[in-house]
Enzyme design. Structure first.
Site, PDB file in Angstrom:
ATOM      1  N   HIS A 196       0.918  -0.782   0.035  1.00 60.02           N
ATOM      2  CA  HIS A 196       0.255  -0.175  -0.254  1.00 60.02           C
ATOM      3  C   HIS A 196       0.707   1.637   0.038  1.00 60.02           C
ATOM      4  CE1 HIS A 196       0.741   0.322   4.457  1.00 60.02           C
ATOM      5  NE2 HIS A 196       0.300   1.027   4.381  1.00 60.02           N
ATOM      6  N   ASP A 234      -0.250  -7.842   1.438  1.00 61.47           N
ATOM      7  CA  ASP A 234       0.947  -6.455   1.574  1.00 61.47           C
ATOM      8  C   ASP A 234       2.123  -6.138   1.441  1.00 61.47           C
ATOM      9  OD1 ASP A 234       0.322  -3.738   2.211  1.00 61.47           O
ATOM     10  OD2 ASP A 234      -0.215  -3.794   3.901  1.00 61.47           O
ATOM     11  N   SER A 265       4.889   3.259   7.649  1.00 59.21           N
ATOM     12  CA  SER A 265       4.782   1.421   7.026  1.00 59.21           C
ATOM     13  C   SER A 265       5.516   0.947   5.887  1.00 59.21           C
ATOM     14  CB  SER A 265       2.995   1.550   6.562  1.00 59.21           C
ATOM     15  OG  SER A 265       1.687   1.319   6.541  1.00 59.21           O
TER      16      SER A 265
END
Length: 490
Positions: free
Chosen positions: A218, A251, A333
């Site tokens: 993402h 992910d 992230s």
């Protein structure tokens, strides 16, 4: 995305207190209420902190414990899902980029685990509180100097300054400072931008000497189809990069630096299976765009079932995550979660957070609930992406309900799109599993929902043999299943 602090300039501190001037008192009707510095009232009310979003859920019903898809990283109807890919979108809240965090709990937790959110997001902090503190400090320093000077002149006292050197500070390799000093040169801040100019900030770390960088899917999703991607090292050196491969369900993504330097130092990968609750953790990332930020904590839990999405309607990601209380925020992230020796044990991917904060960003931040993809799983995925450009998922070949029932993962009566709920000739069919069976354990791991089953299956590789415990007609049965494989997200 701005990473600048915003605020009013700090006025200089006076070198001496103002000299009183005789003047007639102002009439009471002309008196005004005093104003606090920089838009705050006299009561000193300060702006509130800002934060990111919570994950938007899963895919309704998910096939086979196989389909799926995190920084960045359910509760759907019980309609029968299909073993095919992709599954329906999940009804939880999104990764960690925004949202109130008030949605349903995380997948498969009987105690209503909150839906996690990814660490990716846009920065932009307004430092009103900091500015006010600096102003107060400046004034205090100026007045204090004058008062001390007057006192010295009246008493004849002499000020003796302390030694400027308190001795050398020893930072052993095992200390947080020692680990950070070694790991920071191998982390990058990633800027991803789509062809329309949309994008954000995330983090990655050096995977090998060929210039491959591991991060979250993402984080780079905006740049996958012709967008722009850059990676900046703590030295300020910036490199253009390209996406080598990305796995939405896991992910995980791998990018490669263009014209990569020859002196890259890959971070050492640890063994996430050997991590214990209470172990120290160190997270590195760019929270709210503040690159090269280091935070610390512990492993709060293991095998935490997490399903998260980026809030854009994309499919969910599933993980059996490491939970940590190290501060993780939007922008963390894709960054490494390290152990006390500096080994990578996970990829920071998702957070659970409270409602939106202030500062005008519309994002929420850390409340001590961060989730990381175990590095053993991420390593396998990254290697497949580098080798084939596509992810490979393990599967059992059966559609399961994504309802958060807390009683197990039930094989649905019908697959998504009218497909068979149990794939003909697939692993589940060969093991004798049928629609209506409720899977309660995978090896020694308790399965309390469909998403939990998916996350656990994806910690394995195709060809692995697992033991499945299930209930049929009120009786418990156990069967061995050899996991199949599916290539790609679609």
């Amino acid at each position: 995305m701005s990473t600048e602090n915003e605020g009013t300039a700090v006025p200089p501190a006076p070198s001496a207190p103002p000299v009183p001037v005789d003047a007639p008192a102002a009439p009471a009707s002309q008196a005004q209420a005093p104003q606090g510095p920089y838009g705050r009232d006299a009561q000193g009310q300060a702006p509130q902190s800002s934060q990111g979003q919570a994950p938007q859920g899963s895919q309704g019903s998910q096939g086979q414990g196989s389909s799926g898809d995190a920084g960045h990283h359910p509760g759907a109807s019980s309609s029968a899902p299909d073993p095919s890919w992709p599954p329906p979108p999940p009804p939880t809240a999104p990764y960690g980029d925004g949202g109130s965090g008030s949605g349903p709990g995380g997948w498969g937790s009987s105690y209503q685990q909150p839906a996690p959110k990814s660490g990716r997001g846009r920065g932009g902090l307004i430092a009103a509180v900091l500015v006010a503190a600096l102003v107060a400090g400046g004034l205090g320093g100026g007045l204090g100097y004058v008062l001390a000077k007057d006192n010295d002149e009246s008493t004849g006292s002499t000020t003796v300054s302390a030694s400027a050197n308190g001795g050398d500070v020893k930072r052993d390799p095992g200390t947080t400072a020692g680990v950070a000093a070694k790991a920071l040169p191998s982390t990058v801040t990633i800027q991803a931008e789509s062809t329309s100019g949309e994008g954000g900030t995330g983090t990655g770390f050096v995977f090998d000497k060929q210039g491959h960088i591991v991060t979250n899917n993402h984080v780079v999703a905006d740049a996958v189809d012709g967008g722009k991607l850059t990676a900046t090292f703590p030295t300020g050196k910036k490199y253009d990069a390209e996406v080598v491969g990305h796995a939405q369900g896991y992910d995980v993504a791998v990018i490669k630096l263009k014209d990569a330097p020859s002196d890259l130092k890959p971070l050492t990968l640890g063994d996430s299976d050997k991590v214990a609750v209470g172990d120290s953790t160190i997270a590195i990332g760019a929270p709210f765009g503040l690159s090269d930020t280091v935070t610390t904590g512990i492993i709060s839990a293991k095998n935490r079932p997490v399903a998260s999405s980026d809030g854009s309607g994309s499919q969910a990601s599933y993980m059996s995550a490491l939970q940590t209380d190290a501060s993780i925020n939007p922008g963390n992230s894709g960054g490494p979660l390290l152990d006390a020796r500096g080994n990578v044990i996970g990829i920071n991917s998702a957070i659970q957070s409270t409602g939106n904060g202030g500062f005008g960003t519309g994002q929420s931040g850390s409340i001590g609930l961060g989730f990381a993809i175990p590095i053993n799983q991420a390593k396998y995925v990254a290697q497949e992406l580098i080798k084939n450009g596509k992810p490979v998922y393990a599967k059992i070949g059966a559609s399961v309900s994504l309802d958060d029932s807390s009683e197990g993962a039930q094989i649905t009566d019908q697959g998504a799109g009218g497909a068979a709920p149990v794939e003909p000739g697939g692993p589940a069919a060969k093991a004798g599993l049928k629609p209506g069976d409720v899977i309660t354990k995978l090896d020694d791991r308790v399965i309390d929902s469909g998403p939990t089953l998916i996350g656990e299956i994806w910690t394995h590789q195709p060809g692995d043999k697992v033991t499945i415990t299930y209930e049929r007609g009120g009786k418990e049965h156990t069967v061995d299943v050899t996991l199949g494989s599916r290539v790609g997200d679609n």
